[in-house]
Design a protein around this motif. Sequence first.
Motif: not given
Length: 189
Positions: A3, A6, A8, A12, A71-72, A74-76, A78-79
């Motif tokens: 990672h 990666t 973001w 990151r 966490a959700e 953050f992921q959303q 980032a995407r």
Amino acid sequence: MLHNGTVWRWNRPIYDPGVDVPHLRLENRLLPAGPTPADMAANAAFFYGILHALVHERRPLWSRMSFEQAAEAFQQCARWGLEARVRWPRVGRVRVADLLLEQLIPQAMDGLRSLGADAVVVEHYSGILSERARTGRNGARWQIDTVTSLEVRGASRPEALAEMTRLYRCAVDSGAPVHAWPVPARQRG
């Protein structure tokens, strides 16, 4: 370590096994997210303002939002960036651009005022942040839109990338924040 490469949109995650004890840290990427000094300063103004505001809330955000929700989100983010939809306390599910415009940017600017920032400075950076959220235009979005537009106009991929890079450099040199950069118009065919 996989990672570490990666990138973001804003932060990151870095996992480092270390010598004795492994650790995980979040690298704040708000300044290099630019792409202009005005955008970088606006990012910093938002970060420090919202941090100050959140730390001084009567009921901390972490007591109103579960780790799983954070966490959700953050992921959303980032995407999907500004188009992400996240669950936010007392708001429910909301598009991030709308959350920024209606709650977070005003809250961050209140935090800046509380830190003693000049009203003219607060208004200036609030304008940049609000327009970026309203238009959905950041550096990555501008690049994608510009390359797409150039290809629709008939440029090959290498030509479109080269022209986008030239236009990007001119736009950075202009000093205008990214939300104000023009995208070449698509020709209708």
